[in-house]
Scaffold this motif. Sequence first.
Motif, PDB file in Angstrom:
ATOM      1  N   THR A 123      -0.019   4.448   7.442  1.00 32.22           N
ATOM      2  CA  THR A 123      -0.935   5.079   8.299  1.00 32.22           C
ATOM      3  C   THR A 123      -0.528   5.278   9.682  1.00 32.22           C
ATOM      4  OG1 THR A 123      -1.602   3.260   9.351  1.00 32.22           O
ATOM      5  CG2 THR A 123      -3.407   2.825   7.159  1.00 32.22           C
ATOM      6  N   ILE A 124       0.230   5.645  10.061  1.00 32.01           N
ATOM      7  CA  ILE A 124       0.698   5.188  11.716  1.00 32.01           C
ATOM      8  C   ILE A 124       1.920   6.631  11.238  1.00 32.01           C
ATOM      9  CG2 ILE A 124       1.069   4.961  13.862  1.00 32.01           C
ATOM     10  CD1 ILE A 124      -1.149   3.971  12.791  1.00 32.01           C
ATOM     11  N   GLU A 125       2.710   6.313  10.552  1.00 31.44           N
ATOM     12  CA  GLU A 125       4.003   6.795  10.066  1.00 31.44           C
ATOM     13  C   GLU A 125       3.508   7.782   9.821  1.00 31.44           C
ATOM     14  OE1 GLU A 125       8.466   6.400   9.096  1.00 31.44           O
ATOM     15  OE2 GLU A 125       7.554   4.717   8.124  1.00 31.44           O
ATOM     16  N   ALA A 126       2.489   7.692   8.696  1.00 33.76           N
ATOM     17  CA  ALA A 126       2.005   8.763   7.785  1.00 33.76           C
ATOM     18  C   ALA A 126       1.754  10.156   8.119  1.00 33.76           C
ATOM     19  CB  ALA A 126       1.456   8.243   6.447  1.00 33.76           C
ATOM     20  N   LEU A 127       0.876   9.900   9.731  1.00 30.72           N
ATOM     21  CA  LEU A 127       0.024  11.111  10.351  1.00 30.72           C
ATOM     22  C   LEU A 127       1.239  11.463  10.697  1.00 30.72           C
ATOM     23  CD1 LEU A 127      -3.373   9.037  11.103  1.00 30.72           C
ATOM     24  CD2 LEU A 127      -2.237  10.760   9.311  1.00 30.72           C
ATOM     25  N   VAL A 128       2.226  10.726  11.646  1.00 24.74           N
ATOM     26  CA  VAL A 128       3.772  11.016  12.280  1.00 24.74           C
ATOM     27  C   VAL A 128       4.473  12.252  11.801  1.00 24.74           C
ATOM     28  CG1 VAL A 128       5.486  10.782  13.631  1.00 24.74           C
ATOM     29  CG2 VAL A 128       3.464  10.169  13.683  1.00 24.74           C
ATOM     30  N   ILE A 129       4.724  11.872  10.129  1.00 19.70           N
ATOM     31  CA  ILE A 129       5.150  12.334   8.989  1.00 19.70           C
ATOM     32  C   ILE A 129       4.450  13.490   8.994  1.00 19.70           C
ATOM     33  CG2 ILE A 129       6.236  13.063   7.261  1.00 19.70           C
ATOM     34  CD1 ILE A 129       7.017  10.465   6.718  1.00 19.70           C
TER      35      ILE A 129
ATOM     36  N   PHE B 167       4.287  13.579   0.717  1.00 23.01           N
ATOM     37  CA  PHE B 167       4.565  12.877   0.539  1.00 23.01           C
ATOM     38  C   PHE B 167       4.629  11.954  -0.912  1.00 23.01           C
ATOM     39  CE2 PHE B 167       0.315  12.003   3.704  1.00 23.01           C
ATOM     40  CZ  PHE B 167       1.368  12.120   4.862  1.00 23.01           C
ATOM     41  N   ALA B 168       4.769  12.714  -1.703  1.00 29.69           N
ATOM     42  CA  ALA B 168       5.537  12.203  -3.058  1.00 29.69           C
ATOM     43  C   ALA B 168       6.949  12.307  -3.137  1.00 29.69           C
ATOM     44  CB  ALA B 168       5.792  13.323  -4.355  1.00 29.69           C
ATOM     45  N   ALA B 169       7.614  13.038  -2.185  1.00 32.93           N
ATOM     46  CA  ALA B 169       9.089  12.146  -1.410  1.00 32.93           C
ATOM     47  C   ALA B 169       8.689  11.418  -0.482  1.00 32.93           C
ATOM     48  CB  ALA B 169      10.104  13.849  -1.306  1.00 32.93           C
ATOM     49  N   HIS B 170       8.164  11.761   0.853  1.00 36.92           N
ATOM     50  CA  HIS B 170       8.289  10.971   1.876  1.00 36.92           C
ATOM     51  C   HIS B 170       6.817   9.887   2.402  1.00 36.92           C
ATOM     52  CE1 HIS B 170      11.477  13.509   2.371  1.00 36.92           C
ATOM     53  NE2 HIS B 170      11.292  14.561   2.042  1.00 36.92           N
ATOM     54  N   TYR B 171       6.290   9.764   1.322  1.00 32.53           N
ATOM     55  CA  TYR B 171       5.503   8.660   1.945  1.00 32.53           C
ATOM     56  C   TYR B 171       6.099   7.088   2.560  1.00 32.53           C
ATOM     57  CZ  TYR B 171       1.131   7.373   2.797  1.00 32.53           C
ATOM     58  OH  TYR B 171      -0.758   6.213   3.165  1.00 32.53           O
ATOM     59  N   PRO B 172       6.024   6.975   3.594  1.00 29.97           N
ATOM     60  CA  PRO B 172       6.408   5.301   4.083  1.00 29.97           C
ATOM     61  C   PRO B 172       5.641   4.551   2.966  1.00 29.97           C
ATOM     62  CG  PRO B 172       5.454   6.368   5.709  1.00 29.97           C
ATOM     63  CD  PRO B 172       4.777   7.341   4.450  1.00 29.97           C
ATOM     64  N   ALA B 173       6.306   3.676   3.125  1.00 26.78           N
ATOM     65  CA  ALA B 173       6.405   2.094   2.206  1.00 26.78           C
ATOM     66  C   ALA B 173       5.760   1.313   3.177  1.00 26.78           C
ATOM     67  CB  ALA B 173       7.568   1.914   1.092  1.00 26.78           C
ATOM     68  N   GLU B 174       6.603   0.573   4.556  1.00 24.70           N
ATOM     69  CA  GLU B 174       6.749  -0.078   5.456  1.00 24.70           C
ATOM     70  C   GLU B 174       5.321  -0.136   6.096  1.00 24.70           C
ATOM     71  OE1 GLU B 174       8.785   2.987   6.048  1.00 24.70           O
ATOM     72  OE2 GLU B 174      10.164   2.566   5.271  1.00 24.70           O
ATOM     73  N   TYR B 175       4.762  -1.877   6.296  1.00 22.03           N
ATOM     74  CA  TYR B 175       3.313  -1.766   6.971  1.00 22.03           C
ATOM     75  C   TYR B 175       3.051  -1.357   7.943  1.00 22.03           C
ATOM     76  CZ  TYR B 175       0.348  -4.781   8.633  1.00 22.03           C
ATOM     77  OH  TYR B 175      -1.298  -5.589   9.148  1.00 22.03           O
ATOM     78  N   LEU B 176       1.925  -0.463   7.796  1.00 25.13           N
ATOM     79  CA  LEU B 176       1.189   0.481   8.424  1.00 25.13           C
ATOM     80  C   LEU B 176       1.989   1.917   8.795  1.00 25.13           C
ATOM     81  CD1 LEU B 176       0.852  -1.981  11.827  1.00 25.13           C
ATOM     82  CD2 LEU B 176      -0.313  -0.747  10.354  1.00 25.13           C
ATOM     83  N   GLY B 177       3.312   1.483   7.898  1.00 24.78           N
ATOM     84  CA  GLY B 177       3.874   3.169   8.331  1.00 24.78           C
ATOM     85  C   GLY B 177       2.494   4.138   7.264  1.00 24.78           C
TER      86      GLY B 177
ATOM     87  N   VAL C 155       0.886  -1.109   0.374  1.00 25.97           N
ATOM     88  CA  VAL C 155      -0.212   0.250  -0.088  1.00 25.97           C
ATOM     89  C   VAL C 155       0.991   1.495  -0.274  1.00 25.97           C
ATOM     90  CG1 VAL C 155      -1.957   1.596   0.896  1.00 25.97           C
ATOM     91  CG2 VAL C 155      -1.595  -0.760   0.993  1.00 25.97           C
ATOM     92  N   GLY C 156       1.856   1.736   0.823  1.00 22.08           N
ATOM     93  CA  GLY C 156       2.789   2.328   0.703  1.00 22.08           C
ATOM     94  C   GLY C 156       3.810   2.372  -0.504  1.00 22.08           C
ATOM     95  N   GLY C 157       4.238   1.301  -1.017  1.00 24.08           N
ATOM     96  CA  GLY C 157       5.145   1.745  -2.440  1.00 24.08           C
ATOM     97  C   GLY C 157       4.031   2.368  -3.256  1.00 24.08           C
ATOM     98  N   ALA C 158       2.498   1.419  -3.398  1.00 25.14           N
ATOM     99  CA  ALA C 158       1.339   1.866  -4.408  1.00 25.14           C
ATOM    100  C   ALA C 158       1.639   3.483  -4.253  1.00 25.14           C
ATOM    101  CB  ALA C 158       0.388   0.978  -4.506  1.00 25.14           C
ATOM    102  N   MET C 159       0.667   4.165  -3.167  1.00 23.20           N
ATOM    103  CA  MET C 159       1.032   5.386  -2.144  1.00 23.20           C
ATOM    104  C   MET C 159       1.613   6.236  -3.246  1.00 23.20           C
ATOM    105  SD  MET C 159      -2.907   5.776  -1.602  1.00 23.20           S
ATOM    106  CE  MET C 159      -2.391   7.458  -0.375  1.00 23.20           C
ATOM    107  N   ARG C 160       3.053   5.751  -2.524  1.00 26.08           N
ATOM    108  CA  ARG C 160       3.997   7.445  -3.392  1.00 26.08           C
ATOM    109  C   ARG C 160       3.803   7.211  -4.405  1.00 26.08           C
ATOM    110  NH1 ARG C 160      10.130   6.660  -1.005  1.00 26.08           N
ATOM    111  NH2 ARG C 160       9.255   7.045   1.160  1.00 26.08           N
ATOM    112  N   VAL C 161       3.578   6.007  -5.372  1.00 27.74           N
ATOM    113  CA  VAL C 161       3.933   5.948  -6.886  1.00 27.74           C
ATOM    114  C   VAL C 161       2.400   7.447  -6.962  1.00 27.74           C
ATOM    115  CG1 VAL C 161       2.954   4.699  -8.673  1.00 27.74           C
ATOM    116  CG2 VAL C 161       4.691   3.997  -7.238  1.00 27.74           C
TER     117      VAL C 161
END
Length: 184
Positions: free
Chosen positions: A122-128, A110-120, A10-16
Amino acid sequence: VATLPFNLGVGGAMRVGFRYAVENGFDNVVQIDSDGQHEPGSVPGLIDGLASADIMIGARFAGEGDYVAHGPRRWAMVALAATISRISKTTLTDTTSGNRAFGPRAVALFAAHYPAEYLGDTIEALVIAAKSGLVIRQIPVRMRVRAAGVPSHNPFKSAAYLGRAVLALIFALIRPRSTYRVGV
């Protein structure tokens, strides 16, 4: 539709998707999970919310609908929501929701810094986002019973979910704020 050579998660696809939006002049991005739970009728409310926020979350636990999560998974969701509410200085009830809208500043970030890790994603993206000074809000939405796919969690995976969520949160919190730049 972005056709990728292999599964990026999900994270990698969202960054794309965020990169595509930036490269093609789109201001906003809307995320809806593909399992049939999110009602497309929530999209206009999410987009309207971008007038006063950088990220809008469609929250299933904010007073609309009858979506229920149980046991350790629900406890983890409540704890994560409380923690991220504190970090973002707003009340959030559903920080793991995949029903979101992102405004121009969030899209650029997020084009540059969207996390690709599992749960990143959702959780990490909001912290970023919070650490970057973005405004995060939520609106109540209804979510349907899953129409397709397999749930990513079962009773045996709930403990692992909690552990991974906590790790994602810790990694997001220890990254220096200067790592993230908002280009808009």
